[in-house]
Design an enzyme around this catalytic site. Structure first.
Site, mmCIF file in Angstrom:
data_model
loop_
_atom_site.group_PDB
_atom_site.id
_atom_site.type_symbol
_atom_site.label_atom_id
_atom_site.label_comp_id
_atom_site.label_asym_id
_atom_site.label_seq_id
_atom_site.Cartn_x
_atom_site.Cartn_y
_atom_site.Cartn_z
ATOM 1 N N LYS A 71 74.035 168.825 84.567
ATOM 2 C CA LYS A 71 73.403 170.233 84.633
ATOM 3 C C LYS A 71 74.391 171.247 84.851
ATOM 4 O O LYS A 71 75.405 170.944 85.795
ATOM 5 C CB LYS A 71 72.117 170.258 85.750
ATOM 6 C CG LYS A 71 71.544 172.015 85.936
ATOM 7 C CD LYS A 71 70.762 171.747 87.350
ATOM 8 C CE LYS A 71 70.220 173.231 87.474
ATOM 9 N NZ LYS A 71 69.288 173.161 88.481
ATOM 10 N N SER A 149 64.678 174.928 88.217
ATOM 11 C CA SER A 149 65.986 175.367 87.234
ATOM 12 C C SER A 149 66.560 174.139 86.518
ATOM 13 O O SER A 149 67.609 174.579 85.811
ATOM 14 C CB SER A 149 66.974 176.054 88.094
ATOM 15 O OG SER A 149 67.416 175.183 89.051
ATOM 16 N N SER A 173 63.559 172.808 91.939
ATOM 17 C CA SER A 173 64.140 172.796 90.666
ATOM 18 C C SER A 173 64.292 171.432 90.171
ATOM 19 O O SER A 173 64.757 171.151 89.184
ATOM 20 C CB SER A 173 65.569 173.558 90.788
ATOM 21 O OG SER A 173 65.268 174.863 90.950
#
Length: 478
Positions: A71, A149, A173
């Site tokens: 990520k 996220s 997230s």
């Protein structure tokens, strides 16, 4: 190895094949690159092309050669540009000359980082639609959000492109994208996984780092590799008495389990979501556990006062750091409206206001701690609904304040943030499906550092209510 064979396997399965010599790691990597290329045009989960060769990794690690998504936020690899989903980091992003501690542990575990995955700007919100990269689309329904996220990571794992990907979680997230995409997402307890060397703790204690997977055994195996204290850490969490993988076969019974399906925010909860939680409660009773309706008692309005202040502080800290690294100034040309509003609210924050928020956090944590003296676990929805339409949160809406923005994403996604503010562990499992076939995540949460218990019960549920074989419309094998 072909794509179909590759997509059948979780990270543990891929590692076993490579270790046995049945398939070379280099061949697995090439299949992963092909797989990512198959789905990327539709789901837009990556922020750059996959690398022709993976980042260096320890070829003796237990997950040696397993394709892995990183990520594009917080955890970073030496020499790899990071953009954090933001124009503020510049067109080329910022580059560190060293790995973060977690990245070093991913490498030591043998994970072969193959691609960078998408995130909303600074991770500031519950869907993944940054201006710099465009919308990441849900592989189950391309008109739907992947959540945030860690939306890029979840979409890449769900679509079969990689078996595991890095993720982090300050309000849900890891768990929200897992619910929306039908993956497995554990948020570890505060301090279990290091945020070093740049952070003592993330987002005023809200944030945890880990991964998104497709199986519980991958959760256990990877947590064994990346958890643990680092010299200088603010928190020193005692290591478990045995490896997390040993919990996979633990046969617990008679646990005291609370079930709660009403939104703590008072917002609507989809009937299919409620039905999914009730189905899991029934399965837990069949497994010999004592399950009853119950909820921790805390002041939600007070809780949200603290959340608004913590999220504004988080936005300010992220923007200040990105600006210092890139040399660019914060403003409407470099930041989305929600992030800019959060940054400005953070600049206005006073020490007494932040101190008051920390007092609220303490009261909330004490209330939840008392609840866990009476219950071993609580199960809730992960999200109020299955995956919402793209654009359900507009990160570039300049008509709302930072406080309104924080309330907006908490109203839609009300079940996960409690366990961030209290630092306690929680996991989302893909145990349900909506009437239209979308995945529904069910959340299990426990007291501080009770990851062994969460893993054991999650493994029980995976055996009782298996999800392997469910595939989204956009998948590498189709």
């Amino acid at each position: 190895m072909n794509i179909e064979e590759y997509a059948e396997l979780d990270a543990t399965g891929v590692a076993e094949l490579i270790r046995s010599g049945a398939v070379p790691a280099d061949e697995v990597h090439q299949v992963a690159v092909e797989a990512i290329g198959t789905v990327q045009p539709e789901i837009n989960a990556c922020v750059a092309e996959p690398w022709s060769s993976p980042l260096d990794y320890d070829r003796t690690g237990p997950f040696a050669g397993v394709p892995f998504g990183l990520k594009d936020l917080v955890c970073h690899a030496a020499g790899v540009p990071s953009r954090w989903g933001s124009r503020l980091t510049g067109e080329r992003g910022v580059v560190f000359d060293h790995d973060s501690e977690l990245m070093a542990r991913f490498r030591k575990a043998g994970l072969a980082t193959t691609a960078l995955t998408a995130t909303p700007e600074m991770g500031y919100g519950g869907n993944t639609e940054p201006l710099v990269n465009g919308s990441t689309r849900n592989p189950w329904d391309l008109s739907r959000s992947v959540g945030g996220s860690s939306g890029g990571s979840a979409a890449l794992v769900a679509s079969g492109a990689v078996p595991v990907a890095h993720a982090n979680d300050a309000g849900g997230s890891i768990r929200i994208p897992s619910s929306f995409n039908g993956t497995v997402g554990l948020k570890p307890s505060r301090g279990v996984v290091s945020l070093g060397p740049h952070f003592a703790e993330g987002a005023t204690g809200l944030a945890s780092e880990f991964v998104i997977t497709r199986s519980v055994r991958d959760v256990a195996g990877i947590l064994d590799q990346v958890a643990g204290w680092v010299p200088g850490e603010r928190y020193r969490v005692q290591a478990p008495s045995r490896p997390y993988v040993d919990e996979l076969s633990a046969e617990h019974s008679g646990l005291r389990i609370a079930v709660h399906t009403d939104s703590w925010a008072g917002t609507a909860v989809d009937r299919d979501v409620v039905a999914a939680v009730e189905s899991v409660a029934s399965a837990l009773r069949d497994l010999g556990h004592h399950v009853e309706a119950a909820t921790p008692t805390f002041d939600y309005d007070e809780f949200m006062v603290a959340e608004c202040r913590f999220w504004a502080t988080f936005a300010k800290d992220c923007v200040v750091a990105a600006s210092a690294l890139s040399g660019l100034a914060p403003g409407p040309e470099t930041l989305e409206a929600s992030t800019l509003a959060g940054y400005e609210a953070g600049l206005r924050m006073t020490a007494p206001q932040l101190s008051e928020a920390l007092d609220i956090q303490n009261r909330t944590s004490r209330a939840l701690g008392e609840f866990f003296t009476r219950y071993d676990l609580i199960i809730t929805p992960t999200t109020n609904s299955p995956a919402l339409p793209l654009g359900f949160l507009d990160h570039d809406d300049d008509t709302i304040s930072a406080e309104e923005w924080t309330h907006e994403f908490h109203d839609h996604l009300s079940f996960t943030p409690l366990f961030n503010q209290t630092g306690t562990p929680a996991i989302s499992l893909p145990l349900g499906q909506s009437s239209t076939g979308l995945p529904i995540g069910v959340q299990l949460a426990a007291d501080m550092c009770q990851e062994p218990l969460l893993i054991a019960v999650s493994a029980q549920l995976e055996r009782a209510m298996p999800w392997k074989g469910r595939r989204p419309a956009v998948h590498v094998s189709r």
